[in-house]
Scaffold this active site. Structure first.
Site, PDB file in Angstrom:
ATOM      1  N   GLY A  27       0.806  -1.207   0.000  1.00 22.19           N
ATOM      2  CA  GLY A  27       0.000   0.000   0.000  1.00 22.19           C
ATOM      3  C   GLY A  27       0.840   1.258   0.000  1.00 22.19           C
ATOM      4  N   LEU A  29       0.621   3.644  -2.156  1.00 22.23           N
ATOM      5  CA  LEU A  29       1.085   3.472  -3.525  1.00 22.23           C
ATOM      6  C   LEU A  29       1.604   4.764  -4.130  1.00 22.23           C
ATOM      7  CD1 LEU A  29      -1.756   1.172  -4.907  1.00 22.23           C
ATOM      8  CD2 LEU A  29       0.359   0.516  -3.744  1.00 22.23           C
ATOM      9  N   ASP A  31       3.836   6.211  -8.004  1.00 26.42           N
ATOM     10  CA  ASP A  31       3.851   5.963  -9.449  1.00 26.42           C
ATOM     11  C   ASP A  31       4.637   4.711  -9.824  1.00 26.42           C
ATOM     12  OD1 ASP A  31       2.295   8.180  -9.861  1.00 26.42           O
ATOM     13  OD2 ASP A  31       3.929   9.468 -10.559  1.00 26.42           O
ATOM     14  N   HIS A  33       4.574   1.815  -8.193  1.00 21.55           N
ATOM     15  CA  HIS A  33       3.619   0.716  -8.108  1.00 21.55           C
ATOM     16  C   HIS A  33       2.676   0.711  -9.318  1.00 21.55           C
ATOM     17  CE1 HIS A  33       4.374   1.389  -3.643  1.00 21.55           C
ATOM     18  NE2 HIS A  33       4.688   0.115  -3.794  1.00 21.55           N
ATOM     19  N   LYS A 149      12.710  -3.188  -9.518  1.00 19.28           N
ATOM     20  CA  LYS A 149      14.151  -3.338  -9.353  1.00 19.28           C
ATOM     21  C   LYS A 149      14.716  -2.491  -8.216  1.00 19.28           C
ATOM     22  CE  LYS A 149      15.948  -4.752 -13.883  1.00 19.28           C
ATOM     23  NZ  LYS A 149      16.894  -4.367 -14.957  1.00 19.28           N
ATOM     24  N   GLN A 154      15.681  -8.256  -3.159  1.00 14.29           N
ATOM     25  CA  GLN A 154      14.385  -8.913  -2.976  1.00 14.29           C
ATOM     26  C   GLN A 154      13.908  -9.545  -4.269  1.00 14.29           C
ATOM     27  OE1 GLN A 154      10.967  -7.023  -0.739  1.00 14.29           O
ATOM     28  NE2 GLN A 154      10.217  -6.718  -2.817  1.00 14.29           N
ATOM     29  N   SER A 186       9.669   5.798  -3.444  1.00 11.65           N
ATOM     30  CA  SER A 186       9.536   4.850  -2.339  1.00 11.65           C
ATOM     31  C   SER A 186       8.421   5.322  -1.426  1.00 11.65           C
ATOM     32  CB  SER A 186      10.846   4.757  -1.550  1.00 11.65           C
ATOM     33  OG  SER A 186      10.661   4.049  -0.328  1.00 11.65           O
ATOM     34  N   ARG A 188       8.490   5.128   1.656  1.00 16.30           N
ATOM     35  CA  ARG A 188       9.115   5.744   2.826  1.00 16.30           C
ATOM     36  C   ARG A 188       9.598   7.169   2.561  1.00 16.30           C
ATOM     37  NH1 ARG A 188      10.471   0.147   3.988  1.00 16.30           N
ATOM     38  NH2 ARG A 188       9.717  -0.385   6.077  1.00 16.30           N
TER      39      ARG A 188
END
Length: 280
Positions: A27, A29, A31, A33, A149, A154, A186, A188
């Protein structure tokens, strides 16, 4: 867009389809995502996104409770992007009992870089992704899953998990989206105040400069160049976890000038930890 909160409801929504194209998110979100959702649409016969803040990948001192949750805005963005089905389980839906069965990726890949500074992180990631895959792709002959990326390590771990478990899923890596000044998008980034946001681009600039220095001076000088790059960012007030040049194939150091390389970095600016990478 249809919204499913339980696994049974999700599977009922997806029953008519043979090849879901899936984007897993926590969540809040942005751009980046939505770019993955846009890439997903032509690849499958139904486009699926999930929103689930996964407790298993957060250490006790990390930001699980304060992680931004922006449900209404997220739904609006997914609808506008043409997402067909949103899976938004409650914690009790996805983990109705303690998740004692977990996926442990190999230490040589999962315990370095991010895994070194966030012990157990990739166990939590791998476990929830495997469970989401079982929810979305159960009974399907084929499937597509897209991961950005920006989370380079991950994405590699999930790719190898799919290969080793012979899952009928193709993993597609989406390029990192950046703001106009070069900062990687991000969730964050929303933690940054105005001054920190202005400074945050220095991480991507440091990665670019380190990559150029290694290409110009050679891999034998890699460690000295990494140390200098970290010192330069630290002098600006950053708290560094790592700035390093690694092989794209396995994220290990390399002395082979002909190999494909990636520069990876993680550092804290104020209370916000940012990560980024750049293939060179």
């Amino acid at each position: 867009m249809k919204i499913a909160h339980t696994i049974a409801d999700l599977r009922a929504q997806l029953a008519p389809y043979k090849c879901p194209a899936f984007v897993a998110t926590m969540g809040n979100l942005h751009d980046g995502h939505i770019a993955l959702v846009n890439q997903a649409k032509p690849r499958g016969d139904v486009t699926v996104a999930s929103i689930f803040v996964n407790r298993l990948q957060f250490a006790p001192h990390e930001d699980f409770d304060t992680y931004p949750r922006t449900w209404e805005a997220d739904c609006d963005k997914l609808r506008a992007a043409g997402c067909d089905v949103l899976f938004a389980p409650r914690e009790t839906d996805l983990y109705p009992e303690p998740q004692t069965y977990k996926v442990h990726p190999p230490a040589e890949l999962a315990d370095i870089l991010e895994g070194h500074f966030r012990p157990g992180f990739f166990v939590g990631v791998s476990t929830v992704v495997m469970k989401l895959f079982s929810c979305v792709f159960a009974g399907k002959p084929d499937g597509i899953a897209l991961f950005g990326k920006k989370d380079y390590q991950q994405q590699m771990i999930i790719q190898r998990m799919v290969q080793q478990f012979a899952l009928p899923i193709t993993i597609v890596a989406g390029e990192t989206l950046r703001a106009a000044d070069g900062l990687a998008l991000s969730s964050r980034n929303g933690y940054l105040n105005a001054q920190e946001r202005s400074e945050a681009v220095q991480l991507s600039l440091a990665l670019k400069a380190l990559g150029e220095a290694v290409k110009a001076q050679g891999l034998p000088k890699r460690e000295a160049l990494e140390a200098a790059a970290m010192q330069a960012l630290a002098a600006r007030g950053w708290q560094l976890d790592y700035l390093t040049v690694r092989r794209c194939a396995d994220l290990l150091p390399s002395e082979n000038a002909d190999t494909s390389l990636v520069v990876l970095g993680a550092a804290r600016l104020g209370t916000t930890r940012l990560i980024d990478n750049l293939e060179i």
